[in-house]
Design an enzyme around this catalytic site. Structure first.
Site, PDB file in Angstrom:
ATOM      1  N   GLU A 162       0.809  -1.319   0.103  1.00 25.03           N
ATOM      2  CA  GLU A 162      -0.149   0.122  -0.154  1.00 25.03           C
ATOM      3  C   GLU A 162       0.962   1.325  -0.093  1.00 25.03           C
ATOM      4  O   GLU A 162       0.557   2.270   0.355  1.00 25.03           O
ATOM      5  CB  GLU A 162      -1.142   0.236   1.040  1.00 25.03           C
ATOM      6  CG  GLU A 162      -1.855  -1.369   1.259  1.00 25.03           C
ATOM      7  CD  GLU A 162      -3.404  -1.045   0.775  1.00 25.03           C
ATOM      8  OE1 GLU A 162      -3.813  -0.113   0.903  1.00 25.03           O
ATOM      9  OE2 GLU A 162      -3.745  -1.940   0.374  1.00 25.03           O
ATOM     10  N   HIS A 230      -3.689   1.598   7.729  1.00 23.78           N
ATOM     11  CA  HIS A 230      -2.581   1.967   7.365  1.00 23.78           C
ATOM     12  C   HIS A 230      -1.735   2.528   8.597  1.00 23.78           C
ATOM     13  O   HIS A 230      -2.047   3.150   9.255  1.00 23.78           O
ATOM     14  CB  HIS A 230      -2.300   3.020   6.336  1.00 23.78           C
ATOM     15  CG  HIS A 230      -2.813   2.591   4.962  1.00 23.78           C
ATOM     16  ND1 HIS A 230      -3.874   3.394   4.173  1.00 23.78           N
ATOM     17  CD2 HIS A 230      -2.941   1.487   4.362  1.00 23.78           C
ATOM     18  CE1 HIS A 230      -4.073   2.915   2.917  1.00 23.78           C
ATOM     19  NE2 HIS A 230      -3.660   1.550   3.142  1.00 23.78           N
ATOM     20  N   CYS A 347      -2.745  11.160   3.790  1.00 16.37           N
ATOM     21  CA  CYS A 347      -3.117  10.445   3.038  1.00 16.37           C
ATOM     22  C   CYS A 347      -3.230  10.939   1.554  1.00 16.37           C
ATOM     23  O   CYS A 347      -2.874  10.361   0.496  1.00 16.37           O
ATOM     24  CB  CYS A 347      -4.488   9.954   3.301  1.00 16.37           C
ATOM     25  SG  CYS A 347      -4.748   8.832   4.740  1.00 16.37           S
TER      26      CYS A 347
HETATM   27  O1  SUG Z   1      -7.766   2.789   1.114  1.00 15.24           O
HETATM   28  N1  SUG Z   1     -10.416   5.003   1.406  1.00 15.24           N
HETATM   29  C1  SUG Z   1      -8.973   4.751   1.277  1.00 15.24           C
HETATM   30  C2  SUG Z   1      -8.417   5.807   2.275  1.00 15.24           C
HETATM   31  C3  SUG Z   1      -6.788   5.685   2.095  1.00 15.24           C
HETATM   32  C4  SUG Z   1      -6.122   6.350   3.261  1.00 15.24           C
HETATM   33  N2  SUG Z   1      -4.900   6.579   3.031  1.00 15.24           N
HETATM   34  C5  SUG Z   1      -3.940   6.639   3.659  1.00 15.24           C
HETATM   35  N3  SUG Z   1      -4.101   6.259   5.097  1.00 15.24           N
HETATM   36  N4  SUG Z   1      -2.667   6.703   3.529  1.00 15.24           N
HETATM   37  C6  SUG Z   1      -8.812   3.350   1.714  1.00 15.24           C
HETATM   38  O2  SUG Z   1      -9.375   2.717   2.564  1.00 15.24           O
HETATM   39  C7  SUG Z   1     -12.807   4.434   0.760  1.00 15.24           C
HETATM   40  C8  SUG Z   1     -13.502   4.224  -0.527  1.00 15.24           C
HETATM   41  C9  SUG Z   1     -15.129   4.181  -0.400  1.00 15.24           C
HETATM   42  O3  SUG Z   1     -15.380   3.540   0.583  1.00 15.24           O
HETATM   43  O4  SUG Z   1     -15.650   4.353  -1.251  1.00 15.24           O
HETATM   44  C10 SUG Z   1     -11.225   4.110   0.630  1.00 15.24           C
HETATM   45  O5  SUG Z   1     -10.875   3.560  -0.536  1.00 15.24           O
END
Ligand code: SUG
Length: 418
Positions: A162, A230, A347
């Protein structure tokens, strides 16, 4: 120009919506089915970029991908117009906005061959994110085409990767060789551990990182179970400072001891669970902040407004800034639209330490370009998307036209199919 840290923010795409696709991401689950505001979301992201430029930071941009992703649906034997709703939602997701998951970066001072290495993340754990990598690879190959960079394709499945969200660099200053810390998960109870240690090891090998400056650290199961899908939800590093929650790592004493041995000047700022619970840390995204070095050399923390609204978190921060801690300044930004899907200020950005003169200027921003982007978003991004709109052909037409207008503005038409 010397080496600086550039924050490449993902521009929030015109298809931004709340489909509840991310198991283990509590905000995504909580907001499943809510009405999103893509236009407001993108403007919030651009306001953050503008504020960071005003702080004297160097700002870059990554673009939303071509959505819905017909190429991916084609591999699944279908097309958007005919796909089942859950596949439509996965194909439409604007999740590439969270640029911290785009790739893992090892800047030139860290690698054996003196090049800056970038490995695109495979994001295989979540179906809606598993098809981001071709679009990301295409952009990074353009942005970092200079041979000072080596852009690598993703690590193969099934080893989930990731990207930078599970990676920290600790060093005297950005231009010095760093200790690179790869954080992986093993189990989070009901939630998946998205970063596999084999993926982290593969990235380190590809980047030519010397073993004595590389660490593989296990994330605590408690953190994953509490919603830290994460590592960057419970820890963040900048230069010689590690800012972390007490419960971020499986064996914190061993991690701190090794870090102190490898980098004696390290400052570890640990927030005890007694002061801020894991739950408050995750709800407020205290650690999903951008910890940055300002031009005068002091450090600022760029936090989401939710951190100020969480009493235990704000109390801790105010006490830290009033004391002698390394974080000297707090900057609050409103990225609520992204936060509602579990994506905070950190993020939304991918950090690359390099000479900006070596980066394709189409991916770099200044105030004038941000103003142009704001006007473009105002004119083209949908105002809102609700669950019932996902299959609406008129919405899809608008989303495609919006991205096309962006590509034309940035002179990046070669990305049309990506
Ligand atoms: O991968 N949310 C992302 C958020 C990513 C955050 N990134 C970091 N922490 N670096 C994920 O969970 C939600 C999409 C939805 O539910 O429609 C989403 O993919």
């Amino acid at each position: 120009m010397s080496v600086v840290e550039i924050n490449f923010d993902g521009l929030i795409g015109p298809s931004h919506n709340y489909a509840g696709l991310s198991l283990g991401n509590l905000a995504s689950a909580r907001n499943a089915g809510a009405v999103s505001q893509p236009r407001a979301a993108a403007l919030q992201g651009l306001a953050k970029m503008r504020a960071n430029i005003a702080l004297g930071l160097t700002q870059g941009l990554l673009l939303p991908h071509d959505r819905p992703d017909e190429a991916w649906l084609g591999e699944l034997g279908t097309r958007y117009a005919e796909a089942e709703p859950h596949l439509q939602a996965c194909a439409l997701s604007a999740s590439a906005m969270w640029a911290a998951n785009a790739a893992t970066i090892s800047p030139a001072p860290d690698s054996a061959d003196g090049r800056c290495h970038l490995t695109v993340a495979n994001l295989v754990t979540m179906p809606h994110r598993s098809h981001e990598w071709p679009g990301t690879l295409a952009q990074l190959q353009l942005a970092f085409a200079h041979d000072a960079f080596a852009v690598h394709a993703p690590v193969p499945a099934p080893f989930g990767d990731e990207g930078a969200a599970n990676h920290m660099r600790l060093c005297r200053d950005h231009g010095a060789p760093a200790i690179e810390v790869f954080v992986y998960g093993e189990s989070g109870g009901p939630f998946p551990a998205r970063q596999h240690v084999e993926a982290s090891r593969a990235v380190a090998r590809r980047h030519g990182l010397p073993p004595e400056r590389t660490m593989f650290v296990r994330q605590s199961d408690a953190a994953i179970a509490a919603g830290a899908f994460h590592n960057d939800v419970v820890a963040v590093a900048n230069e010689h400072v590690l800012f972390t929650h007490e419960l971020a790592f499986a064996d914190r004493e061993a991690v701190y001891a090794e870090l102190r041995r490898k980098l004696p000047e390290i400052e570890i700022v640990e927030v005890p669970a007694a002061a801020v619970s894991l739950e408050d840390a995750i709800r407020s995204y205290l650690f999903n902040a951008q910890l940055v070095t300002l031009p005068m050399g002091d450090m600022a923390l760029i936090l989401p407004s939710e951190a100020r609204e969480t009493p235990a978190v704000w109390r801790w921060l105010e006490a830290h800034v009033a004391g002698n801690g390394p974080i000297r300044r707090l900057e609050v930004v409103d990225v609520r639209q992204s936060m509602a899907n579990g994506g905070g200020p950190a993020c939304l950005r991918l950090r690359v330490v390099c000479d900006p003169a070596l980066v394709d200027p189409r991916f770099l921003l200044d105030g004038r370009k941000i103003a142009q982007l704001e006007a473009l978003v105002e004119a083209h991004w949908p105002e809102q998307i609700g669950a019932a709109d996902i299959g609406n052909p008129e919405l899809i037409r608008q989303i495609r036209a919006a991205r096309q207008a962006l590509l034309e503005m940035l002179d990046l038409n070669t990305l049309a199919q990506r």
